[in-house]
Structure formats: structure tokens, C-alpha cells
Design a protein around this motif. Structure first.
Motif, PDB file in Angstrom:
ATOM      1  N   GLU A  94       3.464   1.798  -1.601  1.00 36.34           N
ATOM      2  CA  GLU A  94       3.928   2.129  -2.949  1.00 36.34           C
ATOM      3  C   GLU A  94       3.032   3.157  -3.631  1.00 36.34           C
ATOM      4  O   GLU A  94       3.470   3.869  -4.531  1.00 36.34           O
ATOM      5  CB  GLU A  94       4.014   0.863  -3.795  1.00 36.34           C
ATOM      6  CG  GLU A  94       5.100  -0.090  -3.334  1.00 36.34           C
ATOM      7  CD  GLU A  94       5.076  -1.416  -4.065  1.00 36.34           C
ATOM      8  OE1 GLU A  94       4.244  -1.605  -4.976  1.00 36.34           O
ATOM      9  OE2 GLU A  94       5.896  -2.286  -3.709  1.00 36.34           O
ATOM     10  N   SER A  95       1.768   3.231  -3.205  1.00 39.29           N
ATOM     11  CA  SER A  95       0.844   4.183  -3.831  1.00 39.29           C
ATOM     12  C   SER A  95       0.257   5.192  -2.844  1.00 39.29           C
ATOM     13  O   SER A  95      -0.474   6.090  -3.250  1.00 39.29           O
ATOM     14  CB  SER A  95      -0.299   3.421  -4.515  1.00 39.29           C
ATOM     15  OG  SER A  95      -1.013   2.664  -3.560  1.00 39.29           O
ATOM     16  N   ASP A  96       0.572   5.054  -1.559  1.00 42.74           N
ATOM     17  CA  ASP A  96       0.003   5.939  -0.543  1.00 42.74           C
ATOM     18  C   ASP A  96       1.138   6.500   0.310  1.00 42.74           C
ATOM     19  O   ASP A  96       1.796   5.757   1.053  1.00 42.74           O
ATOM     20  CB  ASP A  96      -0.986   5.155   0.326  1.00 42.74           C
ATOM     21  CG  ASP A  96      -1.614   5.999   1.411  1.00 42.74           C
ATOM     22  OD1 ASP A  96      -1.965   7.158   1.136  1.00 42.74           O
ATOM     23  OD2 ASP A  96      -1.748   5.488   2.540  1.00 42.74           O
ATOM     24  N   TYR A 133       3.480   4.891   3.464  1.00 41.64           N
ATOM     25  CA  TYR A 133       4.933   4.792   3.266  1.00 41.64           C
ATOM     26  C   TYR A 133       5.680   5.470   4.412  1.00 41.64           C
ATOM     27  O   TYR A 133       6.614   4.900   4.992  1.00 41.64           O
ATOM     28  CB  TYR A 133       5.306   5.436   1.926  1.00 41.64           C
ATOM     29  CG  TYR A 133       6.784   5.452   1.662  1.00 41.64           C
ATOM     30  CD1 TYR A 133       7.430   4.325   1.167  1.00 41.64           C
ATOM     31  CD2 TYR A 133       7.541   6.591   1.917  1.00 41.64           C
ATOM     32  CE1 TYR A 133       8.802   4.335   0.923  1.00 41.64           C
ATOM     33  CE2 TYR A 133       8.904   6.609   1.679  1.00 41.64           C
ATOM     34  CZ  TYR A 133       9.527   5.483   1.186  1.00 41.64           C
ATOM     35  OH  TYR A 133      10.875   5.489   0.954  1.00 41.64           O
ATOM     36  N   LYS A 159       0.836  -1.203   0.000  1.00 40.09           N
ATOM     37  CA  LYS A 159       0.000   0.000   0.000  1.00 40.09           C
ATOM     38  C   LYS A 159       0.874   1.257   0.000  1.00 40.09           C
ATOM     39  O   LYS A 159       0.526   2.278  -0.596  1.00 40.09           O
ATOM     40  CB  LYS A 159      -0.927   0.007   1.214  1.00 40.09           C
ATOM     41  CG  LYS A 159      -1.861   1.179   1.228  1.00 40.09           C
ATOM     42  CD  LYS A 159      -2.890   1.055   2.320  1.00 40.09           C
ATOM     43  CE  LYS A 159      -3.641   2.268   2.479  1.00 40.09           C
ATOM     44  NZ  LYS A 159      -4.581   2.907   2.333  1.00 40.09           N
TER      45      LYS A 159
END
Length: 89
Positions: free
Chosen positions: A64-66, A70, A62
Motif C-alpha cells: 500500500e505504501s511501496d 505492490y 507494505k
């Protein structure tokens, strides 16, 4: 501890799907696994390890896109590294 014969039987049965993990860990780690097991209605510490691995992998994916996920995961990683001696065997 299980007999050598029982251990070999287990290894033969699960050779392609499982690997035995014997870990020396501090009491705080065992207590944490027991807490996770109880909180999420798992069958024991082994399942708590599997669940924890699942959660970290999901958070990593998750992240990687949020950006918030991260940053949160990186903060947890930094906190663990800072206090590693408390959790290391």
C-alpha cells in the motif's frame, strides 16, 4: 483419521479461536509447505500455512505504501493465476 469423539473434543476446546481445515491439495503443495516449514524452522505444514498467510498479508500491507512490493505481489498473483492448474486440487 481421528475418532468422531476426538474431533468433537477438539472443536469444543477451540471453538472460539480455531477452525479445522482439511484440504485436498496436490503433492506439490504439500511438498512446498514442508519446504517452508523446514526453511523457517516451523513446527509443520499447518504452521507453514499460517506463516504463508502472515507473509502475504504483510506484503499486501507494505504494498500500500511501496510500489515495488505492490508490483512484485501483483506479478506473483499473475503467475499463480497463469499456472493455477498446476497448484489446484
Amino acid at each position: 483419521m481421528a475418532s468422531a469423539q476426538a474431533q468433537q473434543k477438539w472443536r469444543d476446546k477451540h471453538r472460539f479461536v480455531k477452525s479445522q481445515l482439511n484440504v485436498m491439495a496436490r503433492k506439490i503443495t504439500h511438498d512446498g509447505l514442508r519446504e517452508i516449514s523446514d526453511a523457517f524452522n516451523l513446527t509443520g505444514k499447518a504452521e507453514a500455512v499460517a506463516f504463508s498467510t502472515y507473509v502475504v498479508r504483510a506484503m499486501k500491507q507494505k504494498g500500500e505504501s511501496d510500489a515495488a512490493t505492490y508490483l512484485y505481489l501483483n506479478a506473483l498473483k499473475a503467475g499463480f493465476k497463469r499456472d493455477r492448474d498446476v497448484f489446484s486440487p
